[in-house]
Design an enzyme around this catalytic site. Structure first.
Site, PDB file in Angstrom:
ATOM      1  N   LYS A 175     -16.892   2.268  10.195  1.00  0.00           N
ATOM      2  CA  LYS A 175     -17.859   3.165   9.562  1.00  0.00           C
ATOM      3  C   LYS A 175     -19.170   2.406   9.394  1.00  0.00           C
ATOM      4  O   LYS A 175     -19.312   1.549   8.524  1.00  0.00           O
ATOM      5  CB  LYS A 175     -17.369   3.635   8.190  1.00  0.00           C
ATOM      6  CG  LYS A 175     -18.317   4.663   7.556  1.00  0.00           C
ATOM      7  CD  LYS A 175     -18.429   4.437   6.070  1.00  0.00           C
ATOM      8  CE  LYS A 175     -19.603   5.210   5.468  1.00  0.00           C
ATOM      9  NZ  LYS A 175     -20.920   4.834   5.997  1.00  0.00           N
ATOM     10  N   GLU A 178     -24.700   4.847   6.808  1.00  0.00           N
ATOM     11  CA  GLU A 178     -25.107   6.226   7.097  1.00  0.00           C
ATOM     12  C   GLU A 178     -26.457   6.288   7.786  1.00  0.00           C
ATOM     13  O   GLU A 178     -26.662   7.103   8.690  1.00  0.00           O
ATOM     14  CB  GLU A 178     -25.132   7.033   5.794  1.00  0.00           C
ATOM     15  CG  GLU A 178     -25.384   8.512   5.981  1.00  0.00           C
ATOM     16  CD  GLU A 178     -25.190   9.303   4.705  1.00  0.00           C
ATOM     17  OE1 GLU A 178     -25.437  10.527   4.719  1.00  0.00           O
ATOM     18  OE2 GLU A 178     -24.796   8.708   3.682  1.00  0.00           O
ATOM     19  N   GLY A 228     -21.643  -5.381   1.847  1.00  0.00           N
ATOM     20  CA  GLY A 228     -22.625  -4.552   1.161  1.00  0.00           C
ATOM     21  C   GLY A 228     -22.851  -5.037  -0.259  1.00  0.00           C
ATOM     22  O   GLY A 228     -22.650  -6.222  -0.564  1.00  0.00           O
ATOM     23  N   GLY A 233     -18.685  -2.949  -3.637  1.00  0.00           N
ATOM     24  CA  GLY A 233     -17.524  -3.783  -3.380  1.00  0.00           C
ATOM     25  C   GLY A 233     -16.479  -3.656  -4.473  1.00  0.00           C
ATOM     26  O   GLY A 233     -15.273  -3.589  -4.195  1.00  0.00           O
ATOM     27  N   GLU A 250     -17.746  -9.105   1.592  1.00  0.00           N
ATOM     28  CA  GLU A 250     -18.923  -9.977   1.656  1.00  0.00           C
ATOM     29  C   GLU A 250     -20.043  -9.224   0.974  1.00  0.00           C
ATOM     30  O   GLU A 250     -20.536  -8.224   1.484  1.00  0.00           O
ATOM     31  CB  GLU A 250     -19.272 -10.301   3.113  1.00  0.00           C
ATOM     32  CG  GLU A 250     -20.141 -11.540   3.247  1.00  0.00           C
ATOM     33  CD  GLU A 250     -21.600 -11.207   3.438  1.00  0.00           C
ATOM     34  OE1 GLU A 250     -22.345 -11.273   2.421  1.00  0.00           O
ATOM     35  OE2 GLU A 250     -22.009 -10.884   4.548  1.00  0.00           O
ATOM     36  N   CYS A 284     -28.414 -10.713   2.970  1.00  0.00           N
ATOM     37  CA  CYS A 284     -27.618 -11.056   1.791  1.00  0.00           C
ATOM     38  C   CYS A 284     -27.743 -12.521   1.409  1.00  0.00           C
ATOM     39  O   CYS A 284     -27.662 -12.876   0.229  1.00  0.00           O
ATOM     40  CB  CYS A 284     -26.158 -10.685   2.018  1.00  0.00           C
ATOM     41  SG  CYS A 284     -25.449 -11.391   3.522  1.00  0.00           S
ATOM     42  N   GLU A 385     -30.277  -8.934  -7.479  1.00  0.00           N
ATOM     43  CA  GLU A 385     -30.592  -8.933  -6.052  1.00  0.00           C
ATOM     44  C   GLU A 385     -31.600  -7.828  -5.738  1.00  0.00           C
ATOM     45  O   GLU A 385     -31.318  -6.644  -5.934  1.00  0.00           O
ATOM     46  CB  GLU A 385     -29.319  -8.731  -5.227  1.00  0.00           C
ATOM     47  CG  GLU A 385     -29.560  -8.863  -3.737  1.00  0.00           C
ATOM     48  CD  GLU A 385     -28.286  -8.751  -2.919  1.00  0.00           C
ATOM     49  OE1 GLU A 385     -28.162  -9.488  -1.931  1.00  0.00           O
ATOM     50  OE2 GLU A 385     -27.424  -7.925  -3.270  1.00  0.00           O
TER      51      GLU A 385
END
Length: 492
Positions: A175, A178, A228, A233, A250, A284, A385
């Protein structure tokens, strides 16, 4: 004219029965470049069942490693033939520069080749339990793997999961994010031209709340691998508890880049730019917190701001562009909100902070390289973040002070130390609580090395032999070489 995208299920290209679609936008121009379907929960479950049936049939999972390697190399060859097209699609859909997109595509190809090569390496262990007992340790595929990838490296992150998952003999459901599915669709078009058995690889497009949630909850999925945000997560980890499936995560980062007085200033500045402005900071592992020893703090800031001012921001198809667009309007607005927060918190905005709304960049989602100085660890812009071209620069006194500030975070993905004293550099980097680290460099890594973080930056490791292990079960087989009664329980 916008391209209509389809999904790939059980070896067939299919539309969604929902009739719901969403526009795929070029972030550099806001042009609609594709229309994608939204898979339903039922379609997701159908793809999962197809993957499970294929796995259990053994047409892929039981193949000898050399045969699986041959197919992985076929995929790599197909990608090599279409490298320029893959890079161009990544530029259009993600907004990154052409140089970055080409590098990502090449690294994706290298990943397939690496795991193909790994399959031909000796594996397993043997132990002698006694004269008559031999123990074998073997690795087997887990089963059905749900792979959920982010929008910042649409092609590369897909391959970082697909290559080891298929190499191990699993069947997969991918997946993509989007808003950035185009290179995943192209990749599956290439996979469809290889000898990979139908049903071993499936592609679903749609929302995380439907497709991702269904994958995470499904009792027919044996492992879910997600890259993500830390918040998502956590949600996936909770959803995955139904059948105690393996989870590989991750997640986010707020990585420290520590620069000592004795570092080579130009080298430190150069890597500090690369550490945060690569990918417009949408990485990231970005070095989003720069810690500079007080003796060179002012000199570093002056030179850093001077260099950042010269960064050429532009659309990815501009050969001179050094930093591309922000991936979406929603994400741009989130970054700008953090800029506002930083100012309100009292940080000194030394550079940037505004959307670029002039010239050829007016139509896109472009942001100036942004630098905050005179910050403290209690500020939100230092702790949270931001995931954009926004960096904070703070001062420290000595080694202990640097390590304290570096580790004062919920995250532990990456970190770096710059110093000409190699003993000090190693001493400090060993105390930084992070999974991916550098000395006198930043961001440079390769597919052979494990990728992952400490603390809330995730669970498990991608890449290298560790990445293959993530998609395998370890089995103990005990062989009795001289079968005879044990006589543990005596007759009568």
């Amino acid at each position: 004219m916008s391209k209509k995208l389809n999904m790939y299920m059980n070896g067939d290209w299919v539309e969604s029965s929902s009739n719901e679609t969403f526009d795929i936008i070029n972030p550099a121009t806001q042009e609609v470049i594709a229309i994608a379907p939204k898979a339903t929960k039922e379609e997701t479950e159908e793809a999962i069942k197809a993957a499970k049936r294929t796995f259990e049939s053994g047409v892929w999972s039981y193949l000898p490693p050399q045969e699986r390697a041959r197919v992985l190399l076929q995929i790599a060859e197909k990608m090599e033939e279409h490298l320029n097209e893959l890079a161009e699609l990544e530029v259009q859909n993600n907004g990154k520069t052409k140089r970055e997109a080409e590098s990502d595509a090449q690294e994706a190809i290298n990943s397939f080749r690496y795991y193909a090569g790994l399959l031909n390496m000796p594996d397993g262990q043997t132990y002698e339990y006694s004269d008559d007992m031999q123990t074998l340790i073997v690795k087997e595929p887990i089963g059905t793997a749900g792979l959920i990838v982010p929008w910042n490296f649409p092609l590369l992150m897909s391959v970082w999961k697909i290559a080891p998952a298929l190499a191990a003999g699993n069947s997969i459901i991918l997946k993509p994010a989007e808003i950035t599915p185009i290179t995943a669709v192209k990749l599956f078009e290439l996979i469809d031209e290889t000898d990979l058995p139908k049903g071993a690889a499936n592609l679903l497009l749609g929302s995380g709340s439907v497709v991702g949630q269904t994958i995470a909850e499904s009792e027919d999925v044996d492992i879910v691998s997600f890259t993500g945000s830390t918040g998502v997560g956590r949600h996936i980890m909770t959803a995955a508890t139904g059948n105690m499936k393996k989870v590989s995560l991750e997640l986010g980062g707020k990585s420290p880049n520590i620069i000592f007085d004795d570092a080579d200033l130009e080298t430190a500045v150069d890597y500090a730019l690369y550490g945060i402005f690569l990918g417009a900071g949408q990485v990231c592992s970005s070095g989003s917190r720069i810690l500079v020893q007080e003796g060179i703090y002012d000199k570093f800031v002056e030179r850093y701001v001077e260099r950042a001012k010269a960064i050429k921001v532009g659309p990815g198809n501009d050969e001179k562009a050094e930093m591309g667009a922000i991936v979406s309007r929603k994400h741009l607005e989130s970054i700008l909100e953090y800029v506002k927060i930083g100012i309100e918190e009292g940080a000194n905005l030394a550079l940037g902070g505004s959307q670029i709304k002039w010239g050829e960049l007016e139509k896109g989602f472009f942001l100036e390289p942004t630098i905050f100085i005179d910050v403290t660890n209690c500020m939100r812009i230092v702790r949270e973040e931001i995931f954009g071209p926004v960096v904070t620069v703070q001062k420290f006194k000595d080694e202990d002070d640097a390590i304290k500030d570096a580790n004062d975070t919920d995250f532990g993905l990456a970190g770096a130390v710059f110093s000409n004293d190699q003993n000090k550099a190693l001493r400090v980097i060993k105390r930084v609580r992070a999974g991916i680290t550098w000395v006198n460099a930043y961001h440079l890594t390769n597919v052979q090395a494990p990728w992952g973080g400490y603390k809330q930056s995730g669970i498990g490791r991608s890449l290298g032999t560790y990445g293959l292990d993530e998609y395998q079960e370890t089995k103990q087989i005990n062989m009795n070489l001289a079968p005879k009664p044990l006589h543990w329980f005596e007759e009568g």
